[in-house]
Design an enzyme around this catalytic site. Structure first.
Site, PDB file in Angstrom:
ATOM      1  N   HIS A  97       0.840  -1.202   0.000  1.00 16.18           N
ATOM      2  CA  HIS A  97       0.000   0.000   0.000  1.00 16.18           C
ATOM      3  C   HIS A  97       0.871   1.246   0.000  1.00 16.18           C
ATOM      4  O   HIS A  97       2.074   1.182   0.264  1.00 16.18           O
ATOM      5  CB  HIS A  97      -0.905   0.019   1.239  1.00 16.18           C
ATOM      6  CG  HIS A  97      -0.134   0.195   2.518  1.00 16.18           C
ATOM      7  ND1 HIS A  97       0.534  -0.843   3.135  1.00 16.18           N
ATOM      8  CD2 HIS A  97       0.106   1.285   3.286  1.00 16.18           C
ATOM      9  CE1 HIS A  97       1.139  -0.401   4.225  1.00 16.18           C
ATOM     10  NE2 HIS A  97       0.908   0.897   4.342  1.00 16.18           N
ATOM     11  N   ARG A 119       6.493  -8.998  15.571  1.00 20.01           N
ATOM     12  CA  ARG A 119       7.132  -7.712  15.280  1.00 20.01           C
ATOM     13  C   ARG A 119       6.179  -6.585  15.672  1.00 20.01           C
ATOM     14  O   ARG A 119       4.961  -6.743  15.544  1.00 20.01           O
ATOM     15  CB  ARG A 119       7.445  -7.634  13.779  1.00 20.01           C
ATOM     16  CG  ARG A 119       7.962  -6.306  13.303  1.00 20.01           C
ATOM     17  CD  ARG A 119       8.348  -6.367  11.831  1.00 20.01           C
ATOM     18  NE  ARG A 119       8.883  -5.092  11.399  1.00 20.01           N
ATOM     19  CZ  ARG A 119       8.160  -4.109  10.894  1.00 20.01           C
ATOM     20  NH1 ARG A 119       6.857  -4.257  10.730  1.00 20.01           N
ATOM     21  NH2 ARG A 119       8.731  -2.984  10.543  1.00 20.01           N
TER      22      ARG A 119
HETATM   23  C1  LIG Z   1      -6.949  -2.877   3.233  1.00 21.05           C
HETATM   24  C2  LIG Z   1      -6.321  -1.721   3.364  1.00 21.05           C
HETATM   25  C3  LIG Z   1      -6.590  -0.710   4.462  1.00 21.05           C
HETATM   26  C4  LIG Z   1      -5.529   0.341   4.211  1.00 21.05           C
HETATM   27  C5  LIG Z   1      -5.375   0.288   2.708  1.00 21.05           C
HETATM   28  C6  LIG Z   1      -5.266  -1.212   2.439  1.00 21.05           C
HETATM   29  O1  LIG Z   1      -5.482  -1.554   1.083  1.00 21.05           O
HETATM   30  C7  LIG Z   1      -3.881  -1.694   2.853  1.00 21.05           C
HETATM   31  C8  LIG Z   1      -3.295  -0.957   4.023  1.00 21.05           C
HETATM   32  C9  LIG Z   1      -4.205  -0.080   4.863  1.00 21.05           C
HETATM   33  C10 LIG Z   1      -3.538   1.253   5.194  1.00 21.05           C
HETATM   34  C11 LIG Z   1      -2.409   1.171   6.220  1.00 21.05           C
HETATM   35  C12 LIG Z   1      -1.877   2.574   6.434  1.00 21.05           C
HETATM   36  C13 LIG Z   1      -2.930   3.619   6.647  1.00 21.05           C
HETATM   37  O2  LIG Z   1      -3.418   3.492   7.957  1.00 21.05           O
HETATM   38  C14 LIG Z   1      -4.094   3.472   5.618  1.00 21.05           C
HETATM   39  C15 LIG Z   1      -5.109   4.602   5.790  1.00 21.05           C
HETATM   40  C16 LIG Z   1      -3.487   3.364   4.256  1.00 21.05           C
HETATM   41  O3  LIG Z   1      -3.322   4.251   3.465  1.00 21.05           O
HETATM   42  O4  LIG Z   1      -3.144   2.020   4.027  1.00 21.05           O
HETATM   43  C17 LIG Z   1      -4.673   2.087   5.699  1.00 21.05           C
HETATM   44  C18 LIG Z   1      -5.816   1.760   4.726  1.00 21.05           C
HETATM   45  C19 LIG Z   1      -7.138   1.968   5.412  1.00 21.05           C
HETATM   46  O5  LIG Z   1      -7.262   1.682   6.618  1.00 21.05           O
HETATM   47  O6  LIG Z   1      -8.065   2.396   4.757  1.00 21.05           O
HETATM   48  O1  LIG Z   2       5.079  -1.933  10.237  1.00 17.62           O
HETATM   49  C1  LIG Z   2       5.683  -1.332   9.367  1.00 17.62           C
HETATM   50  O2  LIG Z   2       6.900  -1.398   9.225  1.00 17.62           O
HETATM   51  C2  LIG Z   2       4.931  -0.482   8.367  1.00 17.62           C
HETATM   52  C3  LIG Z   2       3.529  -0.149   8.785  1.00 17.62           C
HETATM   53  C4  LIG Z   2       2.812   0.623   7.735  1.00 17.62           C
HETATM   54  O3  LIG Z   2       3.187   0.664   6.596  1.00 17.62           O
HETATM   55  C5  LIG Z   2       1.591   1.360   8.110  1.00 17.62           C
HETATM   56  O4  LIG Z   2       1.115   1.253   9.262  1.00 17.62           O
HETATM   57  O5  LIG Z   2       1.090   2.089   7.225  1.00 17.62           O
HETATM   58 FE   LIG Z   3       2.204   2.262   5.474  1.00 20.52          FE
END
Ligand SMILES: C=C1C[C@]23C[C@@]1(O)CC[C@H]2[C@@]12CC[C@H](O)[C@@](C)(C(=O)O1)[C@H]2[C@@H]3C(=O)O
Ligand SMILES: O=C(O)CCC(=O)C(=O)O
Ligand SMILES: [Fe+2]
Length: 338
Positions: free
Chosen positions: A215, A281
């Site tokens: 992501h 982790r």
């Molecule tokens: C399933 C998902 C939720 C997320 C977008 C994603 O496709 C994969 C990672 C998730 C994440 C992690 C970081 C951030 O908190 C976030 C807002 C982002 O951009 O990627 C979240 C997404 C989410 O919670 O909507």
């Molecule tokens: O755990 C990590 O090293 C990355 C976590 C991350 O990418 C996130 O929380 O958006």
């Molecule tokens: Fe991230």
């Protein structure tokens, strides 16, 4: 204490996809077998030069920050001013809260509803699974906590210090891209910024399931404090590379909003977390976000993205995650005029 991954992911984890033409069972998803991922050290930037350094040193430091954001979208900062004591306490408290029984975490009223998340409820295939749990906490939940437990006071310290660092870095990046420099102080607010505590439990099928699926972050920039286990990977020059943990450094990465605002000058780079079969982790991330009404205005004569509000962006991400199981992100906001 672990979320019920095995139970809920059962069908996806053990389903054998068969090739309908010759009926040969196929391995559904295998990244570790085919791809050898090189471990590298991200650019390390000593940010104490921003305060203590002479004019020339300060400028050099700013240039290193801008350069890493253009070329990597990721870098590490050392001598960042967040004390070891705060970082260590943050980790201890985080471990303590994740050790609680799953039922207690999932029903927890400690933070606002929906703060505790695990896995990928929307997953439709192995590629979309995440073997992790997280507390995704808006900054206002932390500062408004009347009970002020050890957890919230530790989170408050970690978040306030991260917030100060995030503003400093954001203003430098704005200045280096030739844009108004007090934008972030004006537009970023505590109720949209958040802290995310991640835990990646040991995973019995590390070559088939991500800890966190690939992501980009939906913010201006992220400050990440990770332990020494390793597992974070990112794309550099079209290849996945693994980040070598550095005990003295915090990791900074550019998010989607900065990429759009800077017209692609700073890169919001795709990253993911791999799981480990033996060790758990932990990581903690601070996300710098603007108010929902803030308009992200792409700069330059030929803006690659149309103007959009942060509200619009968040809603689109949520809708895509719900409908498709993954985030589409910035490609939905490209400017069709050019
Ligand atoms: C399933 C998902 C939720 C997320 C977008 C994603 O496709 C994969 C990672 C998730 C994440 C992690 C970081 C951030 O908190 C976030 C807002 C982002 O951009 O990627 C979240 C997404 C989410 O919670 O909507
Ligand atoms: O755990 C990590 O090293 C990355 C976590 C991350 O990418 C996130 O929380 O958006
Ligand atoms: Fe991230």
């Amino acid at each position: 204490m672990d979320p019920p991954f095995n139970e809920i992911y059962k069908n996806l984890l053990f389903k054998q996809i068969t090739n309908t033409e010759n009926n040969v069972p196929q391995i559904p998803f295998s990244f570790s077998v085919t791809a050898v991922v090189e471990e590298v050290e991200l650019p390390v930037i000593d940010v104490s030069r921003l305060i203590g350094g002479a004019g020339k040193e300060r400028e050099k430091c700013k240039e290193e920050i801008a350069r890493a954001s253009r070329e990597w979208g990721f870098f590490q900062v050392i001598n960042h001013g967040i004390s070891m004591d705060v970082l260590e306490k943050m980790r201890q408290e985080q471990i303590r809260v994740f050790r609680e029984p799953f039922d207690k975490k999932s029903k927890s009223e400690r933070f606002s509803a929906g703060s505790y998340r695990w896995g990928t409820p929307s997953a439709t295939c192995l590629r979309q699974l995440s073997w992790s749990e997280a507390f995704h906490v808006p900054m206002t939940d932390i500062s408004d906590d009347k009970d002020f437990t050890t957890l919230s006071s530790t989170m408050e310290k970690f978040a306030s210090e991260s917030e100060a660092l995030a503003y400093t870095l954001a203003e430098i990046l704005a200045e280096k891209s030739g844009r108004k420099s007090n934008f972030f102080k004006e537009k970023c607010v505590r109720n949209t910024c958040y802290l995310r505590m991640n835990r990646y439990p040991p995973c019995p099928k590390p070559s088939e399931v991500y800890g966190l699926m690939p992501h980009t972050d939906s913010d201006f920039l992220t400050i990440l404090y990770q332990d020494q286990v390793g597992g974070l990977q990112l794309i550099k020059d079209n290849k996945w590379i693994a980040v070598k943990p550095n005990p003295h450094a915090l990791i900074i990465n550019i998010g989607d909003l900065f990429q759009a605002w800077s017209n692609g000058m700073y890169k919001s780079v795709e990253h993911r977390v791999m799981t480990n079969p033996m060790v758990e982790r932990f990581s903690t991330a601070y996300f710098l976000c603007p108010s929902y009404d803030a308009i992200i205005e792409c700069s330059g004569d030929c803006p690659a993205y149309r103007n959009f509000s942060f509200r619009e962006f968040r809603q689109q991400v949520q809708e895509d995650v719900k409908k498709l199981g993954y985030k589409v992100g910035l490609p939905r906001f490209t400017n069709h005029l050019y």
